[in-house]
Design a protein around this motif. Structure first.
Motif, PDB file in Angstrom:
ATOM      1  N   LYS A  64       0.835  -1.208   0.000  1.00 50.63           N
ATOM      2  CA  LYS A  64       0.000   0.000   0.000  1.00 50.63           C
ATOM      3  C   LYS A  64       0.867   1.254   0.000  1.00 50.63           C
ATOM      4  CE  LYS A  64      -3.701   2.252   2.577  1.00 50.63           C
ATOM      5  NZ  LYS A  64      -4.557   2.164   3.774  1.00 50.63           N
ATOM      6  N   ASP A  65       1.919   1.250   0.847  1.00 48.53           N
ATOM      7  CA  ASP A  65       2.784   2.426   0.952  1.00 48.53           C
ATOM      8  C   ASP A  65       4.147   1.998   1.501  1.00 48.53           C
ATOM      9  OD1 ASP A  65       3.498   5.093   0.762  1.00 48.53           O
ATOM     10  OD2 ASP A  65       2.525   5.686   2.632  1.00 48.53           O
ATOM     11  N   VAL A  66       5.137   2.843   1.264  1.00 49.51           N
ATOM     12  CA  VAL A  66       6.503   2.611   1.725  1.00 49.51           C
ATOM     13  C   VAL A  66       6.995   3.893   2.374  1.00 49.51           C
ATOM     14  CG1 VAL A  66       8.875   2.126   0.989  1.00 49.51           C
ATOM     15  CG2 VAL A  66       6.965   0.970  -0.146  1.00 49.51           C
ATOM     16  N   HIS A  67       7.630   3.764   3.531  1.00 48.92           N
ATOM     17  CA  HIS A  67       8.200   4.950   4.168  1.00 48.92           C
ATOM     18  C   HIS A  67       9.445   4.566   4.953  1.00 48.92           C
ATOM     19  CE1 HIS A  67       5.560   3.811   7.647  1.00 48.92           C
ATOM     20  NE2 HIS A  67       4.748   3.485   6.669  1.00 48.92           N
ATOM     21  N   PHE A  68      10.246   5.575   5.249  1.00 49.55           N
ATOM     22  CA  PHE A  68      11.547   5.387   5.876  1.00 49.55           C
ATOM     23  C   PHE A  68      11.685   6.270   7.103  1.00 49.55           C
ATOM     24  CE2 PHE A  68      12.114   4.384   1.419  1.00 49.55           C
ATOM     25  CZ  PHE A  68      12.940   3.273   1.443  1.00 49.55           C
ATOM     26  N   THR A  69      12.467   5.769   8.066  1.00 47.66           N
ATOM     27  CA  THR A  69      12.997   6.620   9.121  1.00 47.66           C
ATOM     28  C   THR A  69      14.505   6.639   8.876  1.00 47.66           C
ATOM     29  OG1 THR A  69      13.405   4.836  10.707  1.00 47.66           O
ATOM     30  CG2 THR A  69      11.207   5.881  10.751  1.00 47.66           C
ATOM     31  N   GLU A  70      15.236   7.232   9.773  1.00 50.05           N
ATOM     32  CA  GLU A  70      16.687   7.289   9.612  1.00 50.05           C
ATOM     33  C   GLU A  70      17.314   5.898   9.527  1.00 50.05           C
ATOM     34  OE1 GLU A  70      20.433   8.857  12.227  1.00 50.05           O
ATOM     35  OE2 GLU A  70      18.653  10.137  12.143  1.00 50.05           O
ATOM     36  N   ASP A  71      16.723   4.935  10.241  1.00 53.70           N
ATOM     37  CA  ASP A  71      17.340   3.604  10.288  1.00 53.70           C
ATOM     38  C   ASP A  71      16.397   2.438   9.991  1.00 53.70           C
ATOM     39  OD1 ASP A  71      15.855   3.826  12.584  1.00 53.70           O
ATOM     40  OD2 ASP A  71      17.469   3.308  13.951  1.00 53.70           O
ATOM     41  N   SER A  72      15.207   2.718   9.452  1.00 54.36           N
ATOM     42  CA  SER A  72      14.301   1.608   9.145  1.00 54.36           C
ATOM     43  C   SER A  72      13.505   1.847   7.867  1.00 54.36           C
ATOM     44  CB  SER A  72      13.335   1.359  10.309  1.00 54.36           C
ATOM     45  OG  SER A  72      12.418   2.426  10.423  1.00 54.36           O
ATOM     46  N   LEU A  73      13.072   0.731   7.294  1.00 58.14           N
ATOM     47  CA  LEU A  73      12.170   0.703   6.144  1.00 58.14           C
ATOM     48  C   LEU A  73      10.857   0.133   6.646  1.00 58.14           C
ATOM     49  CD1 LEU A  73      11.236   0.375   3.115  1.00 58.14           C
ATOM     50  CD2 LEU A  73      12.444  -1.819   3.159  1.00 58.14           C
ATOM     51  N   SER A  74       9.755   0.786   6.342  1.00 58.72           N
ATOM     52  CA  SER A  74       8.437   0.280   6.720  1.00 58.72           C
ATOM     53  C   SER A  74       7.573   0.189   5.473  1.00 58.72           C
ATOM     54  CB  SER A  74       7.767   1.197   7.740  1.00 58.72           C
ATOM     55  OG  SER A  74       8.504   1.211   8.939  1.00 58.72           O
ATOM     56  N   VAL A  75       6.850  -0.927   5.370  1.00 55.46           N
ATOM     57  CA  VAL A  75       5.963  -1.169   4.244  1.00 55.46           C
ATOM     58  C   VAL A  75       4.569  -1.423   4.795  1.00 55.46           C
ATOM     59  CG1 VAL A  75       5.465  -2.631   2.245  1.00 55.46           C
ATOM     60  CG2 VAL A  75       7.845  -2.140   2.875  1.00 55.46           C
ATOM     61  N   ASP A  76       3.617  -0.577   4.407  1.00 56.02           N
ATOM     62  CA  ASP A  76       2.230  -0.765   4.789  1.00 56.02           C
ATOM     63  C   ASP A  76       1.588  -1.717   3.792  1.00 56.02           C
ATOM     64  OD1 ASP A  76       2.547   1.113   6.836  1.00 56.02           O
ATOM     65  OD2 ASP A  76       1.884   2.763   5.550  1.00 56.02           O
ATOM     66  N   LEU A  77       0.849  -2.701   4.307  1.00 54.92           N
ATOM     67  CA  LEU A  77       0.164  -3.669   3.463  1.00 54.92           C
ATOM     68  C   LEU A  77      -1.315  -3.335   3.361  1.00 54.92           C
ATOM     69  CD1 LEU A  77       1.766  -6.988   4.793  1.00 54.92           C
ATOM     70  CD2 LEU A  77       2.541  -5.511   2.914  1.00 54.92           C
ATOM     71  N   MET A  78      -1.952  -3.835   2.336  1.00 57.46           N
ATOM     72  CA  MET A  78      -3.373  -3.586   2.105  1.00 57.46           C
ATOM     73  C   MET A  78      -4.242  -4.106   3.247  1.00 57.46           C
ATOM     74  SD  MET A  78      -3.846  -1.869  -0.600  1.00 57.46           S
ATOM     75  CE  MET A  78      -3.359  -1.541  -2.271  1.00 57.46           C
ATOM     76  N   ASP A  79      -3.780  -5.147   3.967  1.00 53.12           N
ATOM     77  CA  ASP A  79      -4.594  -5.715   5.051  1.00 53.12           C
ATOM     78  C   ASP A  79      -4.446  -4.962   6.371  1.00 53.12           C
ATOM     79  OD1 ASP A  79      -2.126  -6.558   6.045  1.00 53.12           O
ATOM     80  OD2 ASP A  79      -2.523  -8.694   5.745  1.00 53.12           O
ATOM     81  N   GLY A  80      -3.682  -3.861   6.360  1.00 55.40           N
ATOM     82  CA  GLY A  80      -3.552  -3.028   7.554  1.00 55.40           C
ATOM     83  C   GLY A  80      -2.276  -3.248   8.348  1.00 55.40           C
ATOM     84  N   ARG A  81      -1.529  -4.300   8.048  1.00 55.26           N
ATOM     85  CA  ARG A  81      -0.268  -4.538   8.748  1.00 55.26           C
ATOM     86  C   ARG A  81       0.824  -3.625   8.205  1.00 55.26           C
ATOM     87  NH1 ARG A  81       0.843 -10.743   7.946  1.00 55.26           N
ATOM     88  NH2 ARG A  81      -0.277 -10.308   6.023  1.00 55.26           N
ATOM     89  N   THR A  82       1.826  -3.386   9.031  1.00 55.86           N
ATOM     90  CA  THR A  82       3.024  -2.665   8.629  1.00 55.86           C
ATOM     91  C   THR A  82       4.224  -3.535   8.965  1.00 55.86           C
ATOM     92  OG1 THR A  82       2.012  -0.504   8.993  1.00 55.86           O
ATOM     93  CG2 THR A  82       4.419  -0.582   8.946  1.00 55.86           C
ATOM     94  N   ILE A  83       5.097  -3.737   7.981  1.00 56.57           N
ATOM     95  CA  ILE A  83       6.338  -4.480   8.175  1.00 56.57           C
ATOM     96  C   ILE A  83       7.444  -3.450   8.340  1.00 56.57           C
ATOM     97  CG2 ILE A  83       7.929  -6.168   7.196  1.00 56.57           C
ATOM     98  CD1 ILE A  83       5.642  -6.845   5.172  1.00 56.57           C
ATOM     99  N   SER A  84       8.192  -3.522   9.421  1.00 58.35           N
ATOM    100  CA  SER A  84       9.331  -2.624   9.636  1.00 58.35           C
ATOM    101  C   SER A  84      10.587  -3.463   9.794  1.00 58.35           C
ATOM    102  CB  SER A  84       9.123  -1.765  10.877  1.00 58.35           C
ATOM    103  OG  SER A  84       8.063  -0.857  10.666  1.00 58.35           O
ATOM    104  N   VAL A  85      11.618  -3.093   9.044  1.00 54.88           N
ATOM    105  CA  VAL A  85      12.888  -3.819   9.078  1.00 54.88           C
ATOM    106  C   VAL A  85      14.033  -2.815   9.152  1.00 54.88           C
ATOM    107  CG1 VAL A  85      12.000  -5.834   7.817  1.00 54.88           C
ATOM    108  CG2 VAL A  85      13.012  -3.937   6.559  1.00 54.88           C
ATOM    109  N   PRO A  86      15.176  -3.250   9.665  1.00 59.89           N
ATOM    110  CA  PRO A  86      16.335  -2.347   9.716  1.00 59.89           C
ATOM    111  C   PRO A  86      16.798  -1.982   8.303  1.00 59.89           C
ATOM    112  CG  PRO A  86      16.687  -4.286  11.095  1.00 59.89           C
ATOM    113  CD  PRO A  86      15.467  -4.550  10.283  1.00 59.89           C
ATOM    114  N   LEU A  87      17.040  -0.730   8.075  1.00 58.95           N
ATOM    115  CA  LEU A  87      17.537  -0.267   6.785  1.00 58.95           C
ATOM    116  C   LEU A  87      18.904  -0.877   6.480  1.00 58.95           C
ATOM    117  CD1 LEU A  87      16.583   1.525   4.498  1.00 58.95           C
ATOM    118  CD2 LEU A  87      17.560   3.476   5.692  1.00 58.95           C
TER     119      LEU A  87
END
Length: 91
Positions: A13-36
């Motif tokens: 659904k969407d992709v966004h970043f913080t200084e040290d992580s990648l987060s991916v929003d999914l269509m089902d409402g979950r967000t996956i966050s992993v270390p950049l």
């Protein structure tokens, strides 16, 4: 044998970043966050290069054309970092 079945809600659904992580929003409402740091091409990319992404793979992948990086929701859900070409295999 275990197989991973792709589900429609696991589409990007969407992709966004913080200084040290990648987060991916999914269509089902979950967000996956992993270390950049798991994805060196993204870690070393400029903010503009990180923001230039497209959904691909029928909605289950993300492509960054400026840095030639591709990730899948399946890999992100498995917690799979980018392969390390410079590291030898450790058993």
């Amino acid at each position: 044998m275990t197989t991973s079945e792709i589900k429609p809600g696991e589409q990007v659904k969407d992709v966004h970043f913080t200084e040290d992580s990648l987060s991916v929003d999914l269509m089902d409402g979950r967000t996956i966050s992993v270390p950049l740091a798991w994805y060196p091409r993204l870690l070393h990319a400029s903010p503009a290069q990180r923001q230039n992404w497209h959904v691909c793979g029928g909605g289950f992948g993300i492509h960054w054309p400026d840095i030639d990086e591709d990730l899948s929701t399946e890999g992100l859900l498995r917690g799979a970092p980018a392969p390390r070409n410079t590291m030898s295999h450790v058993a």
